[in-house]
Design an enzyme around this catalytic site. Structure first.
Site, short mmCIF file in Angstrom:
data_model
loop_
_atom_site.label_atom_id
_atom_site.label_comp_id
_atom_site.label_asym_id
_atom_site.label_seq_id
_atom_site.Cartn_x
_atom_site.Cartn_y
_atom_site.Cartn_z
N GLY A 708 0.79 -1.23 0.00
CA GLY A 708 0.00 0.00 0.00
C GLY A 708 0.81 1.27 0.00
O GLY A 708 0.26 2.37 -0.06
N GLU A 744 4.69 -6.21 2.34
CA GLU A 744 4.61 -6.79 1.00
C GLU A 744 4.18 -5.73 -0.02
O GLU A 744 3.11 -5.82 -0.59
CB GLU A 744 3.65 -7.98 0.99
CG GLU A 744 2.34 -7.71 1.73
CD GLU A 744 1.43 -8.91 1.75
OE1 GLU A 744 1.91 -10.00 2.09
OE2 GLU A 744 0.23 -8.74 1.44
N PRO A 745 5.02 -4.73 -0.24
CA PRO A 745 4.67 -3.68 -1.18
C PRO A 745 4.82 -4.13 -2.63
O PRO A 745 5.63 -5.00 -2.94
CB PRO A 745 5.67 -2.57 -0.88
CG PRO A 745 6.85 -3.29 -0.31
CD PRO A 745 6.34 -4.51 0.37
N GLY A 746 4.03 -3.55 -3.51
CA GLY A 746 4.17 -3.77 -4.94
C GLY A 746 4.54 -2.46 -5.61
O GLY A 746 5.69 -2.24 -6.03
N ARG A 783 -5.31 2.11 -15.62
CA ARG A 783 -5.47 2.86 -14.37
C ARG A 783 -6.27 4.17 -14.52
O ARG A 783 -7.14 4.45 -13.71
CB ARG A 783 -4.11 3.13 -13.70
CG ARG A 783 -3.29 1.87 -13.44
CD ARG A 783 -2.08 2.12 -12.57
NE ARG A 783 -2.45 2.40 -11.21
CZ ARG A 783 -2.41 3.58 -10.65
NH1 ARG A 783 -1.93 4.61 -11.31
NH2 ARG A 783 -2.81 3.75 -9.42
N TYR A 787 -9.53 4.07 -12.32
CA TYR A 787 -9.46 4.76 -11.02
C TYR A 787 -9.31 6.27 -11.16
O TYR A 787 -8.92 6.93 -10.19
CB TYR A 787 -8.25 4.29 -10.21
CG TYR A 787 -7.95 2.82 -10.22
CD1 TYR A 787 -8.83 1.91 -9.65
CD2 TYR A 787 -6.77 2.34 -10.78
CE1 TYR A 787 -8.54 0.55 -9.65
CE2 TYR A 787 -6.47 0.99 -10.77
CZ TYR A 787 -7.37 0.10 -10.21
OH TYR A 787 -7.08 -1.23 -10.19
N CYS A 814 -12.76 2.00 -28.44
CA CYS A 814 -14.10 2.56 -28.64
C CYS A 814 -14.87 2.63 -27.33
O CYS A 814 -15.84 1.90 -27.12
CB CYS A 814 -14.84 1.74 -29.69
SG CYS A 814 -14.04 1.94 -31.27
N GLU A 815 -14.40 3.47 -26.45
CA GLU A 815 -15.06 3.71 -25.16
C GLU A 815 -14.75 5.14 -24.77
O GLU A 815 -13.62 5.61 -24.94
CB GLU A 815 -14.45 2.81 -24.08
CG GLU A 815 -14.77 1.36 -24.24
CD GLU A 815 -15.52 0.78 -23.05
OE1 GLU A 815 -16.04 1.54 -22.21
OE2 GLU A 815 -15.58 -0.45 -22.99
N TYR A 844 1.08 -2.09 -12.01
CA TYR A 844 -0.29 -2.25 -12.48
C TYR A 844 -0.48 -1.66 -13.87
O TYR A 844 -1.51 -1.07 -14.18
CB TYR A 844 -1.28 -1.64 -11.46
CG TYR A 844 -1.06 -2.18 -10.06
CD1 TYR A 844 -1.37 -3.48 -9.75
CD2 TYR A 844 -0.48 -1.37 -9.06
CE1 TYR A 844 -1.12 -4.00 -8.48
CE2 TYR A 844 -0.23 -1.88 -7.79
CZ TYR A 844 -0.55 -3.19 -7.51
OH TYR A 844 -0.31 -3.70 -6.26
N1 LLP Z 1 -0.67 -7.26 -0.51
C1 LLP Z 1 -1.92 -7.57 -0.88
C2 LLP Z 1 -2.64 -8.58 -0.15
C3 LLP Z 1 -2.53 -6.86 -1.93
O1 LLP Z 1 -3.77 -7.14 -2.26
C4 LLP Z 1 -1.79 -5.88 -2.61
C5 LLP Z 1 -2.39 -5.15 -3.74
C6 LLP Z 1 -0.49 -5.61 -2.21
C7 LLP Z 1 0.05 -6.32 -1.15
C8 LLP Z 1 0.39 -4.59 -2.89
O2 LLP Z 1 -0.14 -3.32 -2.77
P1 LLP Z 1 0.72 -2.07 -3.26
O3 LLP Z 1 1.95 -1.94 -2.37
O4 LLP Z 1 1.08 -2.26 -4.66
O5 LLP Z 1 -0.17 -0.87 -3.06
N2 LLP Z 1 -4.53 -1.96 -9.52
C9 LLP Z 1 -4.51 -0.97 -8.46
C10 LLP Z 1 -3.85 -1.53 -7.21
C11 LLP Z 1 -4.51 -2.79 -6.72
C12 LLP Z 1 -3.76 -3.39 -5.58
C13 LLP Z 1 -4.23 -4.74 -5.26
N3 LLP Z 1 -3.59 -5.35 -4.14
C14 LLP Z 1 -3.80 0.28 -8.96
O6 LLP Z 1 -3.36 0.29 -10.09
O7 LLP Z 1 -3.70 1.26 -8.23
#
Ligand code: LLP
Length: 865
Positions: A708, A744-746, A783, A787, A814-815, A844
């Site tokens: 997050g 667990e960041p993405g 995105r 969003y 076409c949207e 993402y």
């Molecule tokens: N852990 C869990 C259980 C999650 O569901 C997620 C993301 C993360 C970690 C990683 O979150 P992050 O650090 O990336 O914020 N598609 C959306 C984001 C959806 C995230 C889903 N879960 C976007 O483009 O903003």
């Protein structure tokens, strides 16, 4: 100084208490007065308040304080010391005035505290400060004379006014005669200094202007002199879109019309007294609010020519509001009911602020700054009202007001604001009939912490048009110097390489591995964290997976597909470094995950109950829902009743029971409440709550506080403060030393490392909007459509040109939602064939791309330099 200015051309400068209490501030006043006179070829009138704190002392004396003599002695000492600081002869400058102050205590009127005596006592502060100013500034070489405001401002007699108000809260007539102006202008000095707050009573004695006195004096003088401008110099940089102490992101409002300024001043901003605006408005004299300590800032200009920009300009909060709810049966359209109600408010000297009415109820609010709303007054009012209706007093309440022109046409942009208020108990909503304000009244306690959220929502929804630079200036945090700057993005130095890559085919994502590694290392440096996992859903490119595993990260997967991918790319990766956190996955996926030896997270009881054999004897992590979600958009908040994720924390005991019944051991506790969270406190709180629950469970070894972490997508966003985040976590961790802490960041690891390259296909102007079409669209980067997410877009082919024209950036799908950005500045010459770069697309991006319209998937490239 330049040649003599026209005799009757004035600028009025007002300085408040803090601006006249220090020597360096007087130096600033002198410099400013000189500059204003020269730049505008004008004469200058300086209006001053008393030194800070002095009026409070004088008020105590006027109120009959027993220790008046010692208070006077302290005041005398304070002024003498200040003269010493200014290197002026105290006796020569102030001797006479201080003698007057002393004699007032001994005055026969002091015992009865007659109103005229009180007014004279109160007036001494300004008489002293203006005398000091005249002496100091003329010693510094300014051609400045002292004048007595009482000679020039005369109190008006208003019918029905109490004797008190006629002496201590007077108004003056700002429409002076030509003769008045001629006499004022005949004073020989080019500059003059006078007192705020005081005027002449009809009997020739002293009168006091009351609240907002000095601002109002300056406004009166400005109106009477038909001045070029009235400048209110104070210790803040101007009016803000919210109180900066509560909302550090509040924007400086650089230009307002009189009516908006009046409304903002009335509903909250303390910087300018609302009373002071009308005289200038009626006389058409522009006003400005400026900061004595930071004179280089633009301040707030208030005038009749300000461009009308519809939108919310400010949000404010007033506390201590009292609501009186009056319930009457059969009052609907009963002639005279409201008259009877309001007669009772009038009887108790109460003026009503907001009103809401229905068939059986009328609710009004009383603002404590306009009323003396003591418990006695309320009790008396209630008993009077009880004669005609049932009365309920609701207090203390807070009135939260949105101010701005065209409120009615903004309602559709306020959905988030309504939703936020929807969580509170709203007692009253009132929309002002001048279309300038919308007010919500809620319990005072509920208003705490709400303003920063509402302010951000107003900006995000476009209701507060902060991109309008004619109205909105810098954020408070920028002014205060507490903003962490964004780093220059990596792609600026890789332009040639990127243009080459684009030539090989677009749309194409390009990932910069050094940026991924840098983010990983920054997280590795946070001591409080024991285990780091990368949420691979953000970007599953093999090079990124490898780079992050090399940096010591484990991997978090949510599907069998992701698990297969990581073991394909990294066959030697130990399954102990892998988490599996699916949501509503088909149950065989769990079995396969167990077979792979990775750590499985579950988030409901039903799994254990329906497939007990699969779980028997296993260790699992439990994902809990802490009852709320957070994140950059409603669609990425993963907590609370409406969210499908997580086991309700309040039912954890049920899970413990089910787990022990199936011989399942809970070794980890997990929560991920959303993505792109910018509330710094979020993780600390999650950690704290999980710690508490983990202790109850007893078998937990690891607490996983999810991902997050946000990244700065817009120029206004600040980089995430990792250090402060880490320090907060360390604090909580110290309270739960028995658990390992995992994240667990993405997004944080990969978003900024990726860009999306695209070619412009067409440039089309239609009804005032110019669109540049790209070969990338919502099928390439979902995105923005999903969003309303923001990604910076630049024209890489014309990076050196000014981005001087607004474009909508659209794709080929076409949207109508196929828009990557609206009204984005790009070089006006942007043309088909240009290489366009969409920034911060590493998370993402590709993973959410689709074949929609049977358009192909984008390419992916990696840079490792
Ligand atoms: N852990 C869990 C259980 C999650 O569901 C997620 C993301 C993360 C970690 C990683 O979150 P992050 O650090 O990336 O914020 N598609 C959306 C984001 C959806 C995230 C889903 N879960 C976007 O483009 O903003």
């Amino acid at each position: 100084m330049s040649a003599s200015p026209p005799n009757d051309r004035w600028i009025v400068l007002k300085f408040g208490g803090t601006s006249v209490s220090r020597r360096h501030r007087w130096d600033t006043i002198g410099k400013l007065a000189k500059k204003r006179a020269e730049d505008n070829h004008a004469r200058v009138l300086i209006v001053v308040s008393a030194l800070s704190g002095v009026t409070n002392e004088l008020t105590a004396i006027a109120d009959g304080a027993a220790d008046a003599a010692s208070r006077v002695a302290a005041l005398e000492l304070r002024h003498r010391e200040f003269l010493a600081e200014l290197e002026l002869d105290a006796e020569a400058v102030l001797g006479q005035r201080l003698a007057v102050l002393r004699s007032l205590v001994a005055d026969p009127r002091a015992t009865a505290r007659t109103l005229d005596w009180q007014a004279e006592v109160l007036a001494q502060g300004e008489l002293l400060s203006s005398t000091i100013g005249a002496a100091y500034l003329s010693a510094g070489g300014l051609d400045i004379g002292w004048c007595d405001a009482r000679q020039w401002l005369e109190a008006m007699t208003i019918p029905n006014q109490s004797a008190w108000a006629q002496r201590l809260s007077v108004s003056c007539d700002p429409r002076g005669s030509e003769d008045w102006r001629a006499r004022f202008c005949a004073q020989s000095n080019r500059m003059l200094i006078t007192q705020g707050f005081i005027a002449r009573h009809g009997d020739g004695g002293t009168a006091i202007l009351g609240r907002g006195g000095s601002d109002t004096s300056a406004a009166y003088f400005g109106a009477l002199l038909k001045a070029q401008r009235v400048e209110i110099w104070t210790d803040v940089p101007g009016m803000f879109s919210a109180n900066p102490r509560e909302v550090p992101d509040a924007r400086l409002l650089t230009r307002l019309d009189y009516f908006e300024a009046q409304e903002i001043a009335t509903t909250g901003a303390k910087v300018l007294h609302p009373r002071s605006i009308k005289p200038c408005r009626d006389a058409g004299v522009p006003m400005a609010i400026l900061d004595t300590e930071r004179p280089e800032l633009p301040g707030t200009s208030i005038d009749g020519n300000a461009l009308t920009v519809p939108g919310v300009k400010a949000i404010s909060r007033r506390n201590g509001i009292v609501l009186v709810s009056m319930e009457g049966i059969g009052m609907w359209q009963q002639v005279g009911f409201l008259a009877d109600v309001f007669a009772r408010f009038k009887k108790h000297g109460l003026s009503v602020d907001l009103i809401g009415s229905s068939e059986t109820n009328v609710t009004v609010s009383l603002d404590p700054s306009e009323n003396l709303v003591s418990t006695d007054v309320l009790a008396a009012l209630s008993s009077d009202l009880a004669e005609i209706c049932r009365v309920k007093v609701i207090a203390p309440c807070a009135a939260i007001t949105l101010v701005g022109r065209g409120m009615r046409s903004l309602l559709h942009k306020l959905s988030d604001v309504w939703a936020t208020f929807g969580k509170e108990r709203v007692h009253l909503i009132s929309q002002s009939s001048n279309d300038l304000n919308l007010t919500f009244v809620i319990d005072e306690a509920d208003a705490d912490g709400l303003l920063p959220i509402l302010h951000a929502e107003l900006i995000d929804s476009g209701a507060m048009p902060v991109a309008e630079t004619s109205v909105f200036g810098p954020r408070w945090r920028q002014i205060a110097g507490t903003v962490r700057a964004r780093q220059t993005p990596w792609w600026r130095s890789q332009r040639a390489r990127l243009i080459e890559l684009a030539a090989a085919g677009t749309p194409a994502y390009v990932y910069h591995l050094p940026t991924v590694r840098a983010r990983a290392r920054a997280l590795n440096a946070i001591g409080a964290i024991d285990r780091r996992y990368y949420a691979v859903k953000a970007n599953t490119h093999p090079a990124i997976l490898k780079a992050l595993v090399e940096e010591g990260f484990g991997l978090e997967c949510v599907s069998l597909g992701e698990l297969r991918r990581i073991f394909e790319v990294l066959p030697d990766l130990s399954p102990t470094r892998v988490l599996f956190t699916p949501s509503f996955a088909p149950h065989p996926e769990y079995a396969q995950a167990f077979a792979l030896g990775v750590t499985v997270t579950v988030d409901n009881l039903e799994l254990l109950q329906q497939w007990p054999d699969m779980f028997q004897g296993r260790s699992v992590w439990l994902r809990v829902d802490l009852g709320r979600g957070d994140g950059h958009h409603a669609k990425v908040r993963t907590g609370g009743r409406d969210s499908k994720f997580g086991f309700p924390f309040e039912r954890v005991d049920d899970f413990i029971a089910a787990a022990s019944a199936t011989d399942v051991r809970i070794t980890g506790l997990h929560a991920h409440l959303g993505s792109g969270v910018d509330t710094a406190q979020h993780w600390k709180q999650v950690c704290d709550e999980l710690g508490g629950i983990a202790e109850r469970i007893g078998t937990v070894e690891v607490i996983d506080i999810g991902g997050g972490l946000p990244i700065p997508y817009t120029a206004d966003d600040e980089p995430f403060d990792l250090e402060a985040w880490g320090a907060g976590l360390a604090e909580i961790k110290a309270a739960y030393p028995g658990f390992g802490l995992a994240i667990e960041p993405g997004r944080y690891l990969v978003a900024e490392a990726g860009v999306l390259l695209s070619h412009a296909t067409q440039v089309v102007a239609k009804q005032g909007i110019t669109r540049v079409g790209l070969d990338a669209g919502m099928h390439t980067l979902a995105r923005p459509a999903l969003y309303d997410a923001w990604h910076d877009v630049v024209n890489l082919s014309r990076l050196d040109l000014d981005a001087d024209a607004p474009f909508d950036i659209v794709g080929p799908i076409c949207e109508s939602s196929d828009v990557l950005g609206r009204r984005r500045p790009l070089p006006a010459s942007t043309a088909p064939g240009d290489v366009m770069l969409i920034a911060d697309a590493g998370a993402y991006g590709y993973v959410m791309a689709s074949h929609y319209n049977l358009r192909g998937l984008p390419k992916e490239e990696v840079l490792d330099v």
